[in-house]
Design a protein around this motif. Structure first.
Motif, PDB file in Angstrom:
ATOM      1  N   PRO A  66      74.379  59.134  51.838  1.00 39.44           N
ATOM      2  CA  PRO A  66      75.723  59.722  51.776  1.00 39.44           C
ATOM      3  C   PRO A  66      76.676  58.903  50.912  1.00 39.44           C
ATOM      4  CG  PRO A  66      74.898  59.842  54.009  1.00 39.44           C
ATOM      5  CD  PRO A  66      73.883  59.064  53.231  1.00 39.44           C
ATOM      6  N   THR A  67      77.447  59.590  50.093  1.00 43.04           N
ATOM      7  CA  THR A  67      78.448  59.048  49.151  1.00 43.04           C
ATOM      8  C   THR A  67      77.813  58.417  47.920  1.00 43.04           C
ATOM      9  OG1 THR A  67      78.729  56.757  49.982  1.00 43.04           O
ATOM     10  CG2 THR A  67      79.971  58.518  51.116  1.00 43.04           C
ATOM     11  N   GLU A  68      76.498  58.466  47.770  1.00 39.53           N
ATOM     12  CA  GLU A  68      75.835  57.858  46.612  1.00 39.53           C
ATOM     13  C   GLU A  68      76.239  58.591  45.336  1.00 39.53           C
ATOM     14  OE1 GLU A  68      71.317  56.612  46.182  1.00 39.53           O
ATOM     15  OE2 GLU A  68      71.608  58.684  45.484  1.00 39.53           O
ATOM     16  N   THR A  69      76.908  57.900  44.436  1.00 40.80           N
ATOM     17  CA  THR A  69      77.289  58.457  43.141  1.00 40.80           C
ATOM     18  C   THR A  69      76.148  58.279  42.149  1.00 40.80           C
ATOM     19  OG1 THR A  69      78.211  56.355  42.402  1.00 40.80           O
ATOM     20  CG2 THR A  69      79.704  57.866  43.570  1.00 40.80           C
ATOM     21  N   GLU A  70      76.309  58.886  40.964  1.00 43.39           N
ATOM     22  CA  GLU A  70      75.309  58.689  39.909  1.00 43.39           C
ATOM     23  C   GLU A  70      75.206  57.216  39.540  1.00 43.39           C
ATOM     24  OE1 GLU A  70      73.106  60.451  38.484  1.00 43.39           O
ATOM     25  OE2 GLU A  70      73.595  62.535  38.936  1.00 43.39           O
TER      26      GLU A  70
END
Length: 425
Positions: A299-303
């Motif tokens: 969760p919340t992992e950006t590129e």
């Protein structure tokens, strides 16, 4: 009378415990039963457990279906509600002789359908003295449970808090396994580097490793399974540097390569800690090879955060990747965080697996022409010191450690020819 059928899902510790349960069930005279030892690490693991239970019921319509393991411990109501299931047994209960004695044909009608107690109240772990599983490599459980509470992980609620098997019990079991002909022993547990914290004088995992190697001189090869690199102690690093019988392969619980995600996971290390550990271990033991667990799509992992995981694979020099697409587990903090879309999670997991395949290929290419001591697990398959599979064109004596020269690779395995016979296992 028919012997019980066992189906094991999940980790090596589960497989070890299945062997112990087989002995307990046999001693108790249990028959016409099917035992499913489940895993709870992901929602997919629970789904597969249900699928396996339904399949086994179709194939064994008259058998008693007994469900145990981590998923049974964390979700007893889920499995007791399945019409295919006759008994649900918790992780503590499954290792107790009395549980299996009550499953004997003349007593099973009197037993409770669900036997799952509060595993967080358990304070001791017994050393289950089985004769090993696998024909030439044995696994020895030295620790169970976990005191940490990573935000994604349900396992402490399936395994309980950390408990250690005393060193003397471990040494005695390994002596027995060596006497039975095992050439290699693997130390296993849920949080292996926490071993000893609950024992008198609080010894560390490195102390146990050194004690085993000193007191069991006939043990040819010792391995340690997955470790938390931030908890590696000085004695363990010393053993890596100086003990050739400790195999140069470590599987690391890294989970991610981005510092913010690691903090949200409630991990105890940052990316630079992981990189430094790998650099130091490789300095001490240049031939060491690393595997690692990596979660994709937390969760919340950006590129950018995901890119840091990809870079960590290269920066740590990882060879064997175990990729987990993030799966929310009910009751964990991560399940309440903003979730990524399923296709995004699957795509990132696929990218990590592709990188892992490239890293493995590079490792295999780099082994060409090198000579290894290979433990033969079958007539034509063995493993190097770094746990890389090796295929031979002709039959070799099983259980022996052979000196072999790598000629190439195919289908994810090294190919090799025998240089000379090693010591019998």
């Amino acid at each position: 009378m028919s012997a019980p059928i066992f189906s094991t899902l999940g980790c090596r510790l589960n497989a070890y415990e299945t062997e112990a349960m087989k002995e307990l069930a046999t001693a108790a005279g249990v028959d016409n039963a099917v035992v499913v030892n489940t895993c709870a690490v992901t929602a997919e693991a629970v789904r597969k457990a249900k699928q396996e239970i339904r399949r086994l019921r179709r194939e064994n319509p008259e058998a008693t279906i007994i469900v145990t393991g981590c998923a049974a411990q964390t979700e007893p109501a889920t499995f007791s509600a399945m019409p295919e299931v006759d008994r649900v047994i918790g992780n503590t209960e499954k290792m107790q002789p009395a549980t299996w004695a009550a499953m004997a044909p003349d007593l099973i009608g009197e037993t409770e359908r669900v036997q799952v107690d509060d595993i967080l109240s358990v304070r001791e772990t017994a050393g289950h003295l089985i004769d090993g599983f696998g024909r030439h490599r044995a696994y020895v459980q030295v620790q169970n449970g976990c005191d940490h509470r990573c935000t994604f992980c349900i396992i402490p609620y399936g395994r309980g808090n950390s408990r250690s098997v005393p060193a003397g019990v471990v040494v005695e079991q390994i002596r027995r396994l060596v006497d039975r002909g095992f050439a290699e022993v693997v130390l296993t547990g849920v949080d292996l580097t926490s071993w000893g914290a609950d024992l008198p004088a609080a010894p560390r995992l490195g102390d146990l490793v050194m004690r085993i190697l000193r007191l069991v001189p006939d043990l040819a090869r010792l391995r340690i399974s997955s470790i938390d690199s931030i908890e590696a102690d000085e004695a363990l690093m010393g053993a890596i540097a100086t003990e050739p019988r400790l195999m140069p392969h470590l599987h690391l619980s890294l989970q991610h390569g981005d510092d913010l995600i690691l903090k949200r996971m409630k991990r105890r290390h940052l990316r630079d800690d992981a990189i430094r550990f790998c650099e130091e271990a490789r300095r001490l033991r240049p031939d060491i090879v690393f595997g690692a667990d990596i979660i994709a799509g937390f969760p919340t992992e950006t590129e950018a955060a995901f890119a840091n995981s990809l870079k960590l694979v290269e920066e740590c020099g990882l060879t064997f990747l175990h990729v987990f697409p993030f799966s929310p587990r009910q009751g964990t903090p991560a399940a309440r965080m903003p979730q990524l879309a399923g296709p995004t999670i699957r795509e990132r997991a696929a990218q990590l697996r592709t990188l892992g395949e490239a890293r493995l290929l590079a490792h295999l290419e780099g082994e060409r022409g090198r000579t290894h001591r290979v433990l033969m697990e079958g007539p034509r398959m063995g493993r190097t010191e770094q746990f890389t599979e090796v295929a031979f064109a002709a039959d070799q004596p099983e259980g022996r450690i052979l000196s072999a020269t790598v000629t190439g690779h195919a289908e994810g395995r090294l190919t090799a020819t025998v240089a000379e016979a090693g010591l019998a296992a």
